[in-house]
Structure formats: C-alpha cells, structure tokens
Enzyme design. Sequence first.
Site, PDB file in Angstrom:
ATOM      1  N   ASP A   3      36.748  38.001  23.510  1.00 11.54           N
ATOM      2  CA  ASP A   3      35.577  38.532  24.199  1.00 11.54           C
ATOM      3  C   ASP A   3      34.612  37.413  24.553  1.00 11.54           C
ATOM      4  OD1 ASP A   3      33.834  40.288  25.335  1.00 11.54           O
ATOM      5  OD2 ASP A   3      32.990  41.008  23.446  1.00 11.54           O
ATOM      6  N   PHE A   5      33.873  34.259  27.978  1.00 10.75           N
ATOM      7  CA  PHE A   5      34.234  33.857  29.335  1.00 10.75           C
ATOM      8  C   PHE A   5      35.377  32.853  29.360  1.00 10.75           C
ATOM      9  CE2 PHE A   5      29.972  35.516  30.430  1.00 10.75           C
ATOM     10  CZ  PHE A   5      30.330  36.309  31.509  1.00 10.75           C
ATOM     11  N   GLU A   6      35.427  31.968  28.385  1.00 10.35           N
ATOM     12  CA  GLU A   6      36.472  30.946  28.407  1.00 10.35           C
ATOM     13  C   GLU A   6      37.862  31.575  28.361  1.00 10.35           C
ATOM     14  OE1 GLU A   6      37.921  27.023  25.868  1.00 10.35           O
ATOM     15  OE2 GLU A   6      35.846  27.704  25.712  1.00 10.35           O
ATOM     16  N   CYS A  44      40.819  36.707  42.770  1.00  8.93           N
ATOM     17  CA  CYS A  44      40.989  36.553  41.327  1.00  8.93           C
ATOM     18  C   CYS A  44      39.614  36.613  40.660  1.00  8.93           C
ATOM     19  CB  CYS A  44      41.706  35.246  41.002  1.00  8.93           C
ATOM     20  SG  CYS A  44      40.703  33.749  41.242  1.00  8.93           S
ATOM     21  N   CYS A  47      37.201  34.095  41.968  1.00  9.55           N
ATOM     22  CA  CYS A  47      36.639  34.500  43.264  1.00  9.55           C
ATOM     23  C   CYS A  47      35.476  35.464  43.069  1.00  9.55           C
ATOM     24  CB  CYS A  47      37.688  35.218  44.111  1.00  9.55           C
ATOM     25  SG  CYS A  47      39.101  34.260  44.649  1.00  9.55           S
ATOM     26  N   CYS A  61      27.099  40.164  23.513  1.00  8.54           N
ATOM     27  CA  CYS A  61      27.043  41.496  22.905  1.00  8.54           C
ATOM     28  C   CYS A  61      26.194  41.493  21.639  1.00  8.54           C
ATOM     29  CB  CYS A  61      28.457  41.981  22.585  1.00  8.54           C
ATOM     30  SG  CYS A  61      29.493  42.237  24.038  1.00  8.54           S
ATOM     31  N   CYS A 119      38.955  29.171  46.995  1.00  6.27           N
ATOM     32  CA  CYS A 119      38.844  29.387  45.548  1.00  6.27           C
ATOM     33  C   CYS A 119      39.667  28.321  44.827  1.00  6.27           C
ATOM     34  CB  CYS A 119      39.351  30.774  45.171  1.00  6.27           C
ATOM     35  SG  CYS A 119      39.494  31.035  43.379  1.00  6.27           S
ATOM     36  N   CYS A 122      42.974  30.564  42.852  1.00  3.04           N
ATOM     37  CA  CYS A 122      44.016  31.225  43.646  1.00  3.04           C
ATOM     38  C   CYS A 122      44.161  30.627  45.039  1.00  3.04           C
ATOM     39  CB  CYS A 122      43.761  32.732  43.734  1.00  3.04           C
ATOM     40  SG  CYS A 122      42.250  33.210  44.587  1.00  3.04           S
TER      41      CYS A 122
END
Length: 217
Positions: A3, A5-6, A44, A47, A61, A119, A122
């Site tokens: 949970d 971003f990486e 993706c 993007c 969170c 991007c 992708c």
Amino acid sequence: GADNFEVRYLLNEACVKQGIPWVYGGVLGTYGLTATILPGETPCLRCLLGPMPPPASVPTCETAGVLGPMVAIIAAIEVTEALKILIERREDLLRSLLMIDVWTGDFERAQTQRPTAGCPVCGEGHYELLEAEGGSVATMLCGRNAVQIRPRPAPVLDLAALGERLAGVGGVEVNEYLLRLATEGKELTIFGDGRAIVKGVGDEAQARALYARYVGS
C-alpha cells in the site's frame, strides 16, 4: 506492504513490460479512484497519475484515515473489472478513471482511451523501478536492530509540516535537521533529504512498510 506508491508504480512497470492487464485502486479518507489498465490499449498508471509522488508529499492512510465504505466501493468495482478480464468480456470494461467521494456523493469518470504520447513507461519503455534506477534503497545497520531507508532521487521534505501530520499517531520531536517519531514500539528518525533510520525492526520489509505508512512513498 504493497500500500504505497513505489510498489504500485513498480507493479505498473512490470505489467506494462509483460503485457499483463491489471486493475488499480486507491482510497484515502472518503475519496477513492480506480482504473483498469490494459497495456497497449489504455493509459498506464504513470500516464494517469504522472510521476511518482516523492515521500511526505501526500497524506497516508495513517495520517488521513480511510472510511470503510469507500474501500468496499472501490474493491467491488475492481473485482467486477477483474472478472470481465477473466471471462474475456473486455468490451464491457469501463476503460476510464473512476473517481468517487462517498461523503459528498461526487462521481467523476474520465475516459482513458489511448496511452499518453511520450509516457516514459508505456510510450518509451523506460522501466525506472524495474531497472533499479529509482525507488528506495534499504540497508540493515549492523548490530543496531535498525534499517536505513534512502529514497531515490532524494526529495526535500518539509519536516515541520510532516511533524504536524504525524502528531496524532505517536510522539513527535522535530527540529530544522530531523524529525523523530516514536510509535508502535518503533522509532523513525527522518531527515530533510528523505532518509530515515527505522529502529526496532528486524528486516528491511518491515522498515519499508513503516516508512510508507508514516512518510509515504
């Protein structure tokens, strides 16, 4: 944990490279979003969301909380989209970025027809995290029951603002050089360049999870 971003951006790179469809979902507070990503057909994650946010740039969170019903809504949409892929009913996929605020009742749907030109992932096939050019580096500190986390590239953290966000989750000490957080029987010492020393952990995975939970990544 996954949970953060990486891991999400790493998963995106892996799926794009291998041509594997996947369903993204995220929830924070009362707000959630989800998108079905079909490599070569739709944008993706890179993007849709842009560059990976640096540590401490967005709430987590732990600091902002999550409303349970919002999790259920996003999960239900994700599962339904995954079922469409599994039974080969791609014509029924939403092919859009769905954004929902369950508290205000706002629903937005942005069509995601084609990958974004230029991007890095992708469009150009540049897999920064898969090729270990970005992301964080974790190192066990010998004999100290601690792990150092070093994000790449190094961000510039607003330690005072981060301290205010973390005030409700544990004991916080902050000065112009570092922030120290004591919580869950652990201690995180966070520096202005994003580095952190996580004390009281026995492995890198646990340290990464704590960093993602309280600082973000």
